[in-house]
Design a protein around this motif. Structure first.
Motif, PDB file in Angstrom:
ATOM      1  N   TYR A 227       0.793  -1.230   0.000  1.00  0.00           N
ATOM      2  CA  TYR A 227       0.000   0.000   0.000  1.00  0.00           C
ATOM      3  C   TYR A 227       0.823   1.278   0.000  1.00  0.00           C
ATOM      4  CZ  TYR A 227      -3.570  -3.420   0.909  1.00  0.00           C
ATOM      5  OH  TYR A 227      -4.374  -4.525   0.804  1.00  0.00           O
ATOM      6  N   GLY A 228       2.154   1.197  -0.049  1.00  0.00           N
ATOM      7  CA  GLY A 228       2.956   2.402  -0.168  1.00  0.00           C
ATOM      8  C   GLY A 228       2.782   3.041  -1.533  1.00  0.00           C
ATOM      9  N   LEU A 229       3.022   2.253  -2.588  1.00  0.00           N
ATOM     10  CA  LEU A 229       2.809   2.744  -3.950  1.00  0.00           C
ATOM     11  C   LEU A 229       1.333   2.833  -4.305  1.00  0.00           C
ATOM     12  CD1 LEU A 229       5.584   0.883  -5.970  1.00  0.00           C
ATOM     13  CD2 LEU A 229       5.153   3.328  -6.065  1.00  0.00           C
ATOM     14  N   ALA A 230       0.547   1.868  -3.838  1.00  0.00           N
ATOM     15  CA  ALA A 230      -0.833   1.737  -4.305  1.00  0.00           C
ATOM     16  C   ALA A 230      -1.732   2.895  -3.885  1.00  0.00           C
ATOM     17  CB  ALA A 230      -1.426   0.420  -3.806  1.00  0.00           C
ATOM     18  N   THR A 231      -1.448   3.544  -2.761  1.00  0.00           N
ATOM     19  CA  THR A 231      -2.356   4.564  -2.236  1.00  0.00           C
ATOM     20  C   THR A 231      -1.839   5.988  -2.408  1.00  0.00           C
ATOM     21  OG1 THR A 231      -1.397   4.348  -0.011  1.00  0.00           O
ATOM     22  CG2 THR A 231      -3.313   2.978  -0.525  1.00  0.00           C
ATOM     23  N   ARG A 232      -0.734   6.183  -3.079  1.00  0.00           N
ATOM     24  CA  ARG A 232      -0.195   7.532  -3.255  1.00  0.00           C
ATOM     25  C   ARG A 232      -1.101   8.356  -4.168  1.00  0.00           C
ATOM     26  NH1 ARG A 232       4.243   6.684  -7.978  1.00  0.00           N
ATOM     27  NH2 ARG A 232       3.119   4.990  -8.994  1.00  0.00           N
ATOM     28  N   THR A 233      -1.018   9.667  -4.024  1.00  0.00           N
ATOM     29  CA  THR A 233      -1.795  10.584  -4.859  1.00  0.00           C
ATOM     30  C   THR A 233      -0.835  11.510  -5.596  1.00  0.00           C
ATOM     31  OG1 THR A 233      -1.992  12.447  -3.324  1.00  0.00           O
ATOM     32  CG2 THR A 233      -3.486  10.590  -2.984  1.00  0.00           C
ATOM     33  N   ARG A 234      -1.395  12.406  -6.404  1.00  0.00           N
ATOM     34  CA  ARG A 234      -0.604  13.429  -7.093  1.00  0.00           C
ATOM     35  C   ARG A 234      -0.921  14.813  -6.560  1.00  0.00           C
ATOM     36  NH1 ARG A 234       2.144  12.424 -11.626  1.00  0.00           N
ATOM     37  NH2 ARG A 234       3.116  14.345 -10.884  1.00  0.00           N
ATOM     38  N   PHE A 235      -1.339  14.900  -5.296  1.00  0.00           N
ATOM     39  CA  PHE A 235      -1.697  16.178  -4.694  1.00  0.00           C
ATOM     40  C   PHE A 235      -0.509  17.140  -4.735  1.00  0.00           C
ATOM     41  CE2 PHE A 235      -2.606  18.634  -0.628  1.00  0.00           C
ATOM     42  CZ  PHE A 235      -3.545  19.452  -1.228  1.00  0.00           C
ATOM     43  N   ASN A 236      -0.785  18.375  -5.149  1.00  0.00           N
ATOM     44  CA  ASN A 236       0.241  19.420  -5.299  1.00  0.00           C
ATOM     45  C   ASN A 236       1.309  19.067  -6.334  1.00  0.00           C
ATOM     46  OD1 ASN A 236       0.536  20.921  -1.952  1.00  0.00           O
ATOM     47  ND2 ASN A 236      -0.938  21.249  -3.567  1.00  0.00           N
ATOM     48  N   GLY A 237       1.038  18.065  -7.158  1.00  0.00           N
ATOM     49  CA  GLY A 237       2.003  17.681  -8.175  1.00  0.00           C
ATOM     50  C   GLY A 237       3.031  16.670  -7.719  1.00  0.00           C
ATOM     51  N   TYR A 238       3.002  16.303  -6.436  1.00  0.00           N
ATOM     52  CA  TYR A 238       3.919  15.281  -5.943  1.00  0.00           C
ATOM     53  C   TYR A 238       3.364  13.898  -6.272  1.00  0.00           C
ATOM     54  CZ  TYR A 238       5.956  19.126  -3.257  1.00  0.00           C
ATOM     55  OH  TYR A 238       6.546  20.298  -2.883  1.00  0.00           O
ATOM     56  N   GLY A 239       4.146  12.865  -6.020  1.00  0.00           N
ATOM     57  CA  GLY A 239       3.639  11.503  -6.179  1.00  0.00           C
ATOM     58  C   GLY A 239       4.322  10.672  -7.233  1.00  0.00           C
ATOM     59  N   THR A 240       5.316  11.221  -7.923  1.00  0.00           N
ATOM     60  CA  THR A 240       6.069  10.407  -8.875  1.00  0.00           C
ATOM     61  C   THR A 240       7.204   9.705  -8.131  1.00  0.00           C
ATOM     62  OG1 THR A 240       5.583  11.922 -10.682  1.00  0.00           O
ATOM     63  CG2 THR A 240       7.450  10.433 -10.984  1.00  0.00           C
ATOM     64  N   HIS A 241       7.164   8.408  -8.104  1.00  0.00           N
ATOM     65  CA  HIS A 241       8.154   7.637  -7.356  1.00  0.00           C
ATOM     66  C   HIS A 241       8.852   6.648  -8.284  1.00  0.00           C
ATOM     67  CE1 HIS A 241       5.416   8.987  -4.146  1.00  0.00           C
ATOM     68  NE2 HIS A 241       6.416   8.806  -3.306  1.00  0.00           N
ATOM     69  N   GLU A 242      10.127   6.849  -8.505  1.00  0.00           N
ATOM     70  CA  GLU A 242      10.925   5.873  -9.235  1.00  0.00           C
ATOM     71  C   GLU A 242      11.097   4.632  -8.356  1.00  0.00           C
ATOM     72  OE1 GLU A 242      15.422   5.464 -11.198  1.00  0.00           O
ATOM     73  OE2 GLU A 242      14.797   7.323 -10.220  1.00  0.00           O
ATOM     74  N   ILE A 243      11.267   3.480  -8.994  1.00  0.00           N
ATOM     75  CA  ILE A 243      11.549   2.237  -8.280  1.00  0.00           C
ATOM     76  C   ILE A 243      12.967   1.793  -8.639  1.00  0.00           C
ATOM     77  CG2 ILE A 243      10.889  -0.168  -7.922  1.00  0.00           C
ATOM     78  CD1 ILE A 243       8.038   0.609  -8.722  1.00  0.00           C
ATOM     79  N   VAL A 244      13.799   1.616  -7.622  1.00  0.00           N
ATOM     80  CA  VAL A 244      15.198   1.248  -7.821  1.00  0.00           C
ATOM     81  C   VAL A 244      15.437  -0.145  -7.236  1.00  0.00           C
ATOM     82  CG1 VAL A 244      17.591   1.832  -7.294  1.00  0.00           C
ATOM     83  CG2 VAL A 244      15.940   3.653  -7.765  1.00  0.00           C
ATOM     84  N   ASP A 245      16.052  -1.007  -7.993  1.00  0.00           N
ATOM     85  CA  ASP A 245      16.344  -2.367  -7.532  1.00  0.00           C
ATOM     86  C   ASP A 245      17.511  -2.373  -6.547  1.00  0.00           C
ATOM     87  OD1 ASP A 245      14.385  -3.496  -9.133  1.00  0.00           O
ATOM     88  OD2 ASP A 245      15.742  -3.779 -10.825  1.00  0.00           O
ATOM     89  N   VAL A 246      17.311  -3.064  -5.437  1.00  0.00           N
ATOM     90  CA  VAL A 246      18.368  -3.239  -4.435  1.00  0.00           C
ATOM     91  C   VAL A 246      18.368  -4.695  -3.989  1.00  0.00           C
ATOM     92  CG1 VAL A 246      18.202  -0.853  -3.614  1.00  0.00           C
ATOM     93  CG2 VAL A 246      16.866  -2.646  -2.487  1.00  0.00           C
ATOM     94  N   GLU A 247      19.420  -5.065  -3.291  1.00  0.00           N
ATOM     95  CA  GLU A 247      19.482  -6.426  -2.772  1.00  0.00           C
ATOM     96  C   GLU A 247      18.638  -6.600  -1.517  1.00  0.00           C
ATOM     97  OE1 GLU A 247      23.566  -7.442  -2.196  1.00  0.00           O
ATOM     98  OE2 GLU A 247      24.100  -7.197  -4.317  1.00  0.00           O
ATOM     99  N   LYS A 248      18.607  -5.571  -0.668  1.00  0.00           N
ATOM    100  CA  LYS A 248      17.934  -5.710   0.622  1.00  0.00           C
ATOM    101  C   LYS A 248      17.341  -4.383   1.043  1.00  0.00           C
ATOM    102  CE  LYS A 248      18.774  -7.449   5.334  1.00  0.00           C
ATOM    103  NZ  LYS A 248      17.721  -8.476   5.263  1.00  0.00           N
ATOM    104  N   VAL A 249      16.136  -4.431   1.633  1.00  0.00           N
ATOM    105  CA  VAL A 249      15.486  -3.231   2.149  1.00  0.00           C
ATOM    106  C   VAL A 249      15.243  -3.366   3.646  1.00  0.00           C
ATOM    107  CG1 VAL A 249      14.370  -2.660  -0.039  1.00  0.00           C
ATOM    108  CG2 VAL A 249      13.161  -4.103   1.609  1.00  0.00           C
ATOM    109  N   LEU A 250      14.992  -2.239   4.281  1.00  0.00           N
ATOM    110  CA  LEU A 250      14.784  -2.198   5.727  1.00  0.00           C
ATOM    111  C   LEU A 250      13.471  -2.839   6.111  1.00  0.00           C
ATOM    112  CD1 LEU A 250      15.571  -1.053   8.577  1.00  0.00           C
ATOM    113  CD2 LEU A 250      14.362   1.051   7.899  1.00  0.00           C
ATOM    114  N   ASN A 251      13.497  -3.663   7.167  1.00  0.00           N
ATOM    115  CA  ASN A 251      12.301  -4.263   7.729  1.00  0.00           C
ATOM    116  C   ASN A 251      12.348  -4.225   9.232  1.00  0.00           C
ATOM    117  OD1 ASN A 251      10.414  -5.507   5.630  1.00  0.00           O
ATOM    118  ND2 ASN A 251      12.412  -6.184   4.897  1.00  0.00           N
ATOM    119  N   ALA A 252      11.178  -4.357   9.847  1.00  0.00           N
ATOM    120  CA  ALA A 252      11.095  -4.355  11.306  1.00  0.00           C
ATOM    121  C   ALA A 252      11.773  -5.594  11.874  1.00  0.00           C
ATOM    122  CB  ALA A 252       9.641  -4.296  11.750  1.00  0.00           C
TER     123      ALA A 252
END
Length: 396
Positions: free
Chosen positions: A371-396
């Motif tokens: 739901y990070g990408l799925a629920t974003r909006t373009r309010f005020n013109g923001y909301g363009t998110h590039e996706i970058v491939d990595v080996e590992k991301v932060l988790n709890a």
């Protein structure tokens, strides 16, 4: 350098190890998502190995092409979809996709497009009117499966999002819907959803027991039972039981409720529980107030952090990055604003961040594949998110 000291990198290996590496090399001015295909494949393997039935994917949770392509390549064949738009996205990466149209309310045009264009032969219903629509459009095609969606009263602390207030029919209506669908010549099954971020395995038992009662009262032996999604991910303030405890509970409850040898084939459609830990959000600090404890970052509740505002218990883990390394030291509680002009664009909790943070530092928010990408909006013109491939991301 000796040959033994060389690190051989796969041709398809990500260019970056993690978010600190991305921050150091790209110095991104706009927020972006870091995606780990390896962590997604590992999580899918856990479901496929442990769940006692067919594993599909709830596309609504994250319909980005990298996620869909990774799941398709890893063997996902069945896809839980809520719209024909999601069918189109999946079809681009999986030509042979099998669709489960489990949104219980669909227009006639949507039913027709799903049936005629995308070859969908599974439709969920929770009322007589919706069943009649499906029958009118498909001509009661005997190849069509009707998934009757049941609902039970929500247990107060069982999930982060209550799915019982909008969709699903009570048991006595489900009995009639099963009878009606079968009489029209459709194949019939039952489905339910225990609520997103479900923390109690026994919640599934309650629904499975209800499904068995419904089938018995209807006098119909259902061939399949879809136990929905709801499987949890780990967050700092919402710790999840092991997935194995859910899988074992579901298998045991199904045998007990339906009887050994009479169990329906099981299906599940995880969203959050499958993809949450494969993405993180990399943001950058735009301003640090020297007169107080306010900071402004380049993303917020109208972007990749919307669900955090709706469900504060799902606060993602976070860390500050400077010069490609994690910043440590004494912390203080910072009030964190997003980039838009709306005063509502502020995170629901203060963040404990290093007291020495400054403009230009990065903050990585983890566990945002769901739901990070799925629920974003373009309010005020923001909301363009590039996706970058990595080996590992932060988790709890």
């Amino acid at each position: 350098m000796t040959v033994a000291a060389l690190k051989i990198q796969r041709p398809d290996a990500p260019a970056y190890a993690d978010a600190p590496s991305v921050a150091r090399n790209l110095l991104p001015e706009e927020p972006l998502f870091c995606f780990s295909a390896g962590q997604l494949r590992d999580r899918l393997a856990t479901f496929k190995k442990g769940f006692p039935g067919e594993v599909s994917y709830a596309v609504k949770c994250n319909d980005s092409e990298p996620v869909l392509r990774t799941l398709a390549a890893a063997g996902v064949k069945h896809w839980d979809v809520a719209s024909v738009h999601e069918m189109a996205a999946v079809r681009r990466v999986s030509p042979d996709a099998v669709f489960h149209y489990h949104n219980p309310v669909k227009s006639r045009r949507e039913i027709a497009d799903a049936y005629g264009i995308y070859g969908c032969r599974r439709f969920a219903v929770d009322c007589r009117e919706e069943l009649a629509k499906v029958a009118d459009v498909t001509g009661s095609d005997p190849a069509v499966e009707i998934a009757v969606r049941l609902v039970l009263p929500r247990e107060r602390t069982s999930s982060a999002h209550d799915f019982s207030t909008k969709f699903g029919a009570p048991e006595h209506i489900c009995v009639e819907l099963l009878k009606d669908a079968a009489a029209r010549g459709f194949k019939v099954l039952l489905t339910f959803h225990p609520g997103s971020q479900s923390r109690e395995p026994q919640t599934y038992s309650r629904h499975i027991e209800a499904a068995a009662r419904i089938a018995k009262l209807a006098g119909i032996r259902i061939g399949k039972l879809n136990v929905g999604g709801g499987f949890p991910a780990n967050y700092p303030n919402s710790k999840a039981p092991a997935l194995s405890s859910f899988f074992k509970t579901i298998a045991t409850a199904t045998t007990k409720a339906f009887g050994a040898g009479n169990e329906p084939k099981l299906e599940c459609e995880p969203g959050r529980g499958l993809v949450a830990n494969c993405m993180s959000l990399l943001t950058r600090i735009k301003l640090v107030s020297t007169d107080g404890d306010d900071i402004f970052i380049n993303d917020g509740i109208y972007g990749g952090l919307m669900e955090y505002m709706q469900a504060p218990e799902l606060q993602p883990p976070y860390r500050v990055i400077r010069d490609g390394a994690v910043l440590t030291g004494e912390t203080k509680a910072w009030k964190t604003f997003g980039p838009t002009c709306d005063p509502l664009d502020v995170l629901p909790h203060r963040l404990d961040l290093p007291a020495t943070i400054m403009e230009g530092d990065f903050i990585e928010f983890g566990t945002l594949g769901a739901y990070g990408l799925a629920t974003r909006t373009r309010f005020n013109g923001y909301g363009t998110h590039e996706i970058v491939d990595v080996e590992k991301v932060l988790n709890a």
